[in-house]
Scaffold this active site. Structure first.
Site, PDB file in Angstrom:
ATOM      1  N   MET A 335      -6.964   1.067   0.227  1.00  0.00           N
ATOM      2  CA  MET A 335      -6.125   0.239   1.237  1.00  0.00           C
ATOM      3  C   MET A 335      -7.006   0.051   2.795  1.00  0.00           C
ATOM      4  SD  MET A 335      -3.463   0.083  -0.874  1.00  0.00           S
ATOM      5  CE  MET A 335      -2.368  -0.771   0.175  1.00  0.00           C
ATOM      6  N   ASP A 354     -13.517   5.934   9.194  1.00  0.00           N
ATOM      7  CA  ASP A 354     -13.391   6.816   8.107  1.00  0.00           C
ATOM      8  C   ASP A 354     -14.402   8.051   8.751  1.00  0.00           C
ATOM      9  OD1 ASP A 354     -12.322   5.922   5.301  1.00  0.00           O
ATOM     10  OD2 ASP A 354     -13.950   8.093   5.582  1.00  0.00           O
ATOM     11  N   VAL A 411      -6.099   6.961   5.451  1.00  0.00           N
ATOM     12  CA  VAL A 411      -6.567   7.735   4.884  1.00  0.00           C
ATOM     13  C   VAL A 411      -5.628   8.151   3.447  1.00  0.00           C
ATOM     14  CG1 VAL A 411      -7.561   8.491   7.436  1.00  0.00           C
ATOM     15  CG2 VAL A 411      -5.294   9.536   6.354  1.00  0.00           C
ATOM     16  N   VAL A 412      -6.496   9.821   3.170  1.00  0.00           N
ATOM     17  CA  VAL A 412      -6.021  10.615   2.209  1.00  0.00           C
ATOM     18  C   VAL A 412      -4.636  10.713   2.081  1.00  0.00           C
ATOM     19  CG1 VAL A 412      -8.282  10.983   0.876  1.00  0.00           C
ATOM     20  CG2 VAL A 412      -7.230  12.109   2.825  1.00  0.00           C
ATOM     21  N   GLU A 413      -4.290  11.038   0.763  1.00  0.00           N
ATOM     22  CA  GLU A 413      -2.448  11.382   0.858  1.00  0.00           C
ATOM     23  C   GLU A 413      -2.632  12.497   1.207  1.00  0.00           C
ATOM     24  OE1 GLU A 413      -0.267   9.225   1.487  1.00  0.00           O
ATOM     25  OE2 GLU A 413       1.488   9.323   0.288  1.00  0.00           O
ATOM     26  N   LYS A 418      -3.632  13.799   7.130  1.00  0.00           N
ATOM     27  CA  LYS A 418      -2.200  12.728   8.203  1.00  0.00           C
ATOM     28  C   LYS A 418      -2.005  13.317   9.047  1.00  0.00           C
ATOM     29  CE  LYS A 418      -1.209  10.225   4.237  1.00  0.00           C
ATOM     30  NZ  LYS A 418      -2.240   8.956   4.509  1.00  0.00           N
ATOM     31  N   SER A 440       2.449   6.365   1.167  1.00  0.00           N
ATOM     32  CA  SER A 440       3.621   5.541   0.091  1.00  0.00           C
ATOM     33  C   SER A 440       4.361   6.793  -0.254  1.00  0.00           C
ATOM     34  CB  SER A 440       2.856   5.301  -1.123  1.00  0.00           C
ATOM     35  OG  SER A 440       1.388   5.732  -1.559  1.00  0.00           O
ATOM     36  N   HIS A 461       4.085   0.295   5.205  1.00  0.00           N
ATOM     37  CA  HIS A 461       3.282   0.209   3.663  1.00  0.00           C
ATOM     38  C   HIS A 461       3.536  -0.956   2.991  1.00  0.00           C
ATOM     39  CE1 HIS A 461       5.139   2.496  -0.354  1.00  0.00           C
ATOM     40  NE2 HIS A 461       3.593   2.436  -0.263  1.00  0.00           N
ATOM     41  N   ASN A 464      -0.520  -2.273  -3.068  1.00  0.00           N
ATOM     42  CA  ASN A 464      -1.338  -2.268  -3.710  1.00  0.00           C
ATOM     43  C   ASN A 464      -1.375  -3.590  -5.202  1.00  0.00           C
ATOM     44  OD1 ASN A 464      -4.081  -2.291  -4.470  1.00  0.00           O
ATOM     45  ND2 ASN A 464      -4.316  -0.706  -5.798  1.00  0.00           N
ATOM     46  N   GLU A 473       6.689  -2.217   3.512  1.00  0.00           N
ATOM     47  CA  GLU A 473       8.489  -1.847   3.803  1.00  0.00           C
ATOM     48  C   GLU A 473       8.119  -0.589   4.785  1.00  0.00           C
ATOM     49  OE1 GLU A 473      10.015  -0.331  -0.004  1.00  0.00           O
ATOM     50  OE2 GLU A 473       8.422   0.918   0.313  1.00  0.00           O
ATOM     51  N   ASN A 511       9.722   2.363  -4.520  1.00  0.00           N
ATOM     52  CA  ASN A 511       8.705   3.496  -5.618  1.00  0.00           C
ATOM     53  C   ASN A 511      10.305   4.293  -5.588  1.00  0.00           C
ATOM     54  OD1 ASN A 511       6.026   2.717  -5.244  1.00  0.00           O
ATOM     55  ND2 ASN A 511       5.802   3.860  -3.609  1.00  0.00           N
TER      56      ASN A 511
HETATM   57  N1  LIG Z   1      -4.256   2.781  -3.708  1.00  0.00           N
HETATM   58  C1  LIG Z   1      -2.783   2.396  -3.556  1.00  0.00           C
HETATM   59  O1  LIG Z   1      -2.581   2.052  -4.060  1.00  0.00           O
HETATM   60  C2  LIG Z   1      -2.258   2.556  -2.137  1.00  0.00           C
HETATM   61  C3  LIG Z   1      -1.279   1.745  -2.324  1.00  0.00           C
HETATM   62  C4  LIG Z   1      -0.116   2.314  -0.561  1.00  0.00           C
HETATM   63  C5  LIG Z   1       0.123   3.290  -0.300  1.00  0.00           C
HETATM   64  N2  LIG Z   1      -1.565   3.953  -0.193  1.00  0.00           N
HETATM   65  C6  LIG Z   1      -1.862   5.155   0.961  1.00  0.00           C
HETATM   66  O2  LIG Z   1      -2.397   3.959   1.153  1.00  0.00           O
HETATM   67  C7  LIG Z   1      -3.121   6.105   1.677  1.00  0.00           C
HETATM   68  C8  LIG Z   1      -4.898   5.846   1.668  1.00  0.00           C
HETATM   69  O3  LIG Z   1      -5.184   5.094   0.130  1.00  0.00           O
HETATM   70  P1  LIG Z   1      -5.879   4.407  -0.997  1.00  0.00           P
HETATM   71  O4  LIG Z   1      -6.066   4.430  -2.198  1.00  0.00           O
HETATM   72  O5  LIG Z   1      -6.566   3.487   0.151  1.00  0.00           O
HETATM   73  O6  LIG Z   1      -7.317   6.160  -0.330  1.00  0.00           O
HETATM   74  P2  LIG Z   1      -9.019   6.153  -0.585  1.00  0.00           P
HETATM   75  O7  LIG Z   1      -8.924   7.633  -1.469  1.00  0.00           O
HETATM   76  O8  LIG Z   1      -9.501   4.740  -1.148  1.00  0.00           O
HETATM   77  O9  LIG Z   1      -8.758   5.907   0.873  1.00  0.00           O
HETATM   78  C9  LIG Z   1      -8.917   6.792   1.475  1.00  0.00           C
HETATM   79  C10 LIG Z   1      -9.903   6.860   2.584  1.00  0.00           C
HETATM   80  O10 LIG Z   1      -9.672   7.935   3.953  1.00  0.00           O
HETATM   81  C11 LIG Z   1     -10.817   8.465   3.902  1.00  0.00           C
HETATM   82  N3  LIG Z   1     -11.020   9.864   5.436  1.00  0.00           N
HETATM   83  C12 LIG Z   1     -10.249  11.068   4.441  1.00  0.00           C
HETATM   84  N4  LIG Z   1     -10.152  11.340   6.238  1.00  0.00           N
HETATM   85  C13 LIG Z   1     -10.485  11.230   6.837  1.00  0.00           C
HETATM   86  C14 LIG Z   1     -10.485  10.781   8.019  1.00  0.00           C
HETATM   87  N5  LIG Z   1      -9.570  12.220   8.823  1.00  0.00           N
HETATM   88  N6  LIG Z   1     -10.389   9.976   9.529  1.00  0.00           N
HETATM   89  C15 LIG Z   1     -10.427   8.372   8.679  1.00  0.00           C
HETATM   90  N7  LIG Z   1     -10.777   8.497   7.416  1.00  0.00           N
HETATM   91  C16 LIG Z   1     -10.071   9.805   7.210  1.00  0.00           C
HETATM   92  C17 LIG Z   1     -11.617   8.882   3.018  1.00  0.00           C
HETATM   93  O11 LIG Z   1     -13.088   9.234   3.558  1.00  0.00           O
HETATM   94  C18 LIG Z   1     -11.282   7.966   2.262  1.00  0.00           C
HETATM   95  O12 LIG Z   1     -12.271   6.809   2.136  1.00  0.00           O
HETATM   96  C19 LIG Z   1      -2.914   6.941   1.181  1.00  0.00           C
HETATM   97  O13 LIG Z   1      -1.628   7.427   2.367  1.00  0.00           O
HETATM   98  C20 LIG Z   1      -1.982   6.080   0.017  1.00  0.00           C
HETATM   99  O14 LIG Z   1      -1.116   7.232  -0.379  1.00  0.00           O
HETATM  100  C21 LIG Z   1      -2.317   3.336  -1.442  1.00  0.00           C
END
Ligand SMILES: NC(=O)c1ccc[n+]([C@@H]2O[C@H](COP(=O)([O-])OP(=O)(O)OC[C@H]3O[C@@H](n4cnc5c(N)ncnc54)[C@H](O)[C@@H]3O)[C@@H](O)[C@H]2O)c1
Length: 725
Positions: A335, A354, A411-413, A418, A440, A461, A464, A473, A511
């Site tokens: 994202m 990152d 970042v990670v969910e 967060k 999300s 929000h 993807n 959103e 969702n």
């Molecule tokens: N993938 C989807 O379909 C989607 C859709 C909508 C929302 N989201 C939300 O977007 C967010 C990211 O999802 P994603 O799919 O890109 O995940 P991802 O795992 O691809 O990427 C997350 C990144 O965050 C980095 N990270 C972890 N801790 C960190 C920190 N302290 N500082 C900076 N970077 C850090 C990780 O190294 C990783 O590169 C989540 O909250 C997810 O719920 C995802």
């Protein structure tokens, strides 16, 4: 040159000392020039004056221009189209427009459309009726024929004249998608004779026009390649192109939209014939399409989109959006990389951070790939893409954060991660910087607790894949300030997204509605329906893909996790269907793992995986099939409507229109139905209640009708009456 009999002053006609006759559109009552009936009547009159002036030798050339600073003509009056209910009346209205444009096309002197700013629909058809088109090089200049998106076809000569000008294939691309093209592309395909600097636009247009009038300038049209010409001009080539386009339309629309088929028919039957016969065909097709329910619903969706372009209706009218020139993105994953690319593509400087170097490299690579894709699709030139890519920086430190106007956290969910990241970010940014999370499924309010100034924080929000999903959103937490909402909303608009404001709550809007819908597909599997029956039922209703195919796309693991969070937050009615629980335990992942409900090879779907039934647990019947499509559809759509009613009831969303816009933009809910709640309203709440009560009786508590539906049925009100907003 006032015409006293006509109350409007637009368009106006003036002849200058050089013999240029200027037809100027500048509606004093509106921000954009709209071709209302009154304006068209006046245009007809003015074309008469122009013809007379030409005959007397007073004008050498006629230029059609706009007096608005940044727009040409926004097309015909959509409200007038919406109001037409009688095909005969519709046909007459179309004919009147065609006649005016035909008179322009046959003026005895050269005619030039001088297009700066957006030019759509009837505006583009007016430009097509002129002999020449000169566009400004501004990025605001975009031309197109979006009629198909309103369920109609361009019927003031657009369907007829565009392919005769740019060739069949380039015309089909515009006519069937309705997309707008920028000036360089318009020049490349031969729509524009010339593209000239916006800064000295009218002066240059005047020179070009006089050159054309005296014969000193000869317009150069790009030469199409031999293959393109063969496919465009040879009857056999045309047949192949049209058949392929027809197959594409059928695939992409499921045959639910009549307009693109009518466009293809007009071209098939009349492209080789006379302009007059083609115009007749246009008018006949338009008369039928204008009165169709698909057209009325698509116009409703158009209004929803237009309304979303205005500011969010906020309690504090003094709340202002802050401009965002520079932003930062936390997390360079799937994202983060895509959000950074989107921002840069719209001219916003962006820094990605990152915790891992390789993730930053991956995020930059992802952004580069998205730019390459845009170049491949001729949406950007190589140079433009390179310039925009340079707006993205990345690293593992906090460079750029102090100057950021807004930070998006992706970042990670995980709540703990967060919260920690946001708290640290707050100490690195300016006092006015807005913070937004792309979560999300986690609570925005719970995250806000980690901040010293929670007013500056909200959800943003994205869906993807970010480059293709239009919805954002904007999640308003309990303490989010109006200014923060306004800023994030305005940024979403700058990024060409469709923002919808919702309150914090499990799954937010989209969702939350998808949860019970996808889960119901699991119950259907448990009741013995086949994958094919379930997905075909949803597609027959108009969904772009069935719910099981969607679960594969999202990932069975991700979808299971989201379902579990909704269950935990909302209780038993969202208890996961046993078949889905059993399936998740087998480790099937969906598309990303090559196997889900379908098999995937090299990222391409290869049909239903017949072995999936063995993974659905012991409780499902041994024999499958025979579940009828209407039943599938009633269960799936019934769940969505019921959940949407609960969202309104709880105040997560304020207006029925917001639900409809979000579902269309976030899930591809069929626009020709006008939206989930507009569809529900077409059944009347009493009809909805009857259906849901029947399902409740048969399938138990998960179908308990939302109290709001009972109330609307009792008080005889539609969703749009009660939640019009
Ligand atoms: N993938 C989807 O379909 C989607 C859709 C909508 C929302 N989201 C939300 O977007 C967010 C990211 O999802 P994603 O799919 O890109 O995940 P991802 O795992 O691809 O990427 C997350 C990144 O965050 C980095 N990270 C972890 N801790 C960190 C920190 N302290 N500082 C900076 N970077 C850090 C990780 O190294 C990783 O590169 C989540 O909250 C997810 O719920 C995802």
């Amino acid at each position: 040159m006032e015409t006293p009999t006509l109350p409007t002053t637009t368009p106006a006609f003036e002849v200058d000392t050089r013999g240029i006759g200027w037809i100027t559109f500048d509606d004093p009552e509106r921000k954009l020039n709209v071709l209302t009936e009154e304006v068209m009547r006046r245009l007809a009159d003015i074309v008469g004056q122009a013809a007379e002036a030409a005959r007397r030798g007073r004008v050498k050339v006629i230029v059609v221009r706009s007096g608005k600073p940044d727009s040409f003509i926004a097309g015909a009056d959509v409200d007038a189209i919406a109001a037409l209910e009688d095909p005969m009346e519709a046909q007459e209205a179309v004919r009147r427009g065609q006649e005016v444009y035909s008179r322009i096309a046959s003026l005895p002197v050269p005619t030039v459309a001088a297009v700066h700013g957006v030019c759509v629909g009837g505006g583009t058809e007016l430009a097509l009726a002129c002999r020449h088109r000169v566009l400004s090089d501004s990025r605001k200049t975009r031309v197109g024929l979006p009629e198909v998106q309103l369920g109609i076809l361009p019927a003031w000569g657009g369907t007829t004249r565009l392919p005769r000008l740019v060739g069949l294939q380039a015309a089909l691309d515009m006519l069937l998608t309705g997309r707008l093209v920028e000036a360089p592309e318009a020049r490349r395909i031969g729509f524009a004779d010339d593209v000239v600097p916006a800064e000295i636009f009218l002066e240059t247009v005047a020179d070009v026009a006089l050159g054309l009038a005296t014969g000193a300038a000869v317009p150069s049209r790009p030469r199409r390649g031999a293959v393109t010409r063969f496919m465009d001009e040879n009857p056999l080539g045309r047949r192949v192109v049209l058949a392929a386009a027809r197959a594409r339309v059928r695939r992409s629309t499921g045959g639910h939209y009549p307009a693109p088929f009518r466009i293809l028919e007009v071209l098939r039957d009349h492209l080789g014939g006379t302009v007059e016969a083609s115009l007749d065909a246009e008018a006949g097709a338009a008369a039928e399409l204008i009165v169709s329910p698909e057209c009325k619903n698509l116009i409703h969706v158009f209004h929803l989109r237009e309304a979303a372009k205005k500011d969010p209706a906020l309690a504090d009218p003094s709340a202002r959006a802050m401009p965002v020139d520079s932003m930062a993105v936390l997390g360079a994953g799937v994202m983060g990389g895509a959000i950074a690319q989107l921002a840069a593509s719209r001219g916003v400087r962006v820094r990605m951070k990152d915790i891992r170097h390789d993730a930053v490299t991956g995020g930059l690579q992802h952004a580069r790939e998205l730019f390459d894709k845009a170049v491949g699709r001729h949406r950007l030139s190589r140079r433009e893409a390179a310039q925009r890519m340079e707006l993205i920086g990345g690293g593992i430190d906090w460079t750029g954060f102090a100057a950021a106007d807004l930070v998006v956290e992706a970042v990670v969910e995980r709540m703990d991660v967060k919260r920690a990241v946001l708290a640290e970010t707050e100490s690195k940014v300016s006092a006015s910087c807005v913070l937004a999370t792309n979560t999300s499924s986690l609570s925005v309010d719970a995250m806000a607790d980690a901040l010293r100034a929670p007013g500056r924080f909200c959800g943003m929000h994205f869906f993807n894949p970010v480059d293709r999903m239009p919805l954002v959103e904007v999640v308003r937490g309990a303490r989010t300030s109006d200014g923060t909402v306004a800023t994030v909303y305005a940024l979403a608009l700058t990024l060409d997204k469709v923002p919808v404001v919702v309150r914090d709550g499990p799954g937010f809007l989209v969702n939350r509605i998808l949860g019970p819908y996808l889960n119901e597909a699991g119950y259907l599997l448990g009741d013995g329906a086949t994958v094919q029956e379930i997905d075909a039922g949803a597609k027959a209703f108009g969904m772009p893909m069935g719910p099981l195919r969607l679960i594969d796309e999202v990932g069975i693991d991700v979808s299971t996790h989201a379902g579990a969070s909704l269950h935990e937050a909302l209780g038993e009615r969202l208890a996961p269907a046993p078949a889905l629980v059993a399936l998740a335990a087998t480790g099937r992942l969906g598309r990303k793992g090559g196997r889900g409900f379908y098999i995937y090879e090299k990222d391409k779907e290869k049909g239903v995986d017949q072995t999936v039934y063995a993974d659905l647990g012991a409780s499902v019947p041994a024999t499958r099939g025979g579940v009828d499509q209407l039943r599938v559809r009633r269960r799936l759509v019934g769940q969505m409507i019921n959940e949407a009613a609960r969202l309104l009831e709880e105040g997560v969303v304020q207006r029925a229109a917001d639900v409809d816009l979000a579902m269309i933009m976030g899930t591809g809910f069929p626009p020709f139905r006008g939206g989930l709640l507009r569809f529900a309203d077409s059944l009347h709440p009493c009809g909805v209640l009857d259906r849901i009560e029947a399902l409740h009786k048969q399938y138990g508590p998960r179908f308990a009708p939302a109290p709001l539906i009972e109330e609307l049925a009792r008080t005889d009100r539609l969703f749009y009456d009660a939640f019009g907003g």
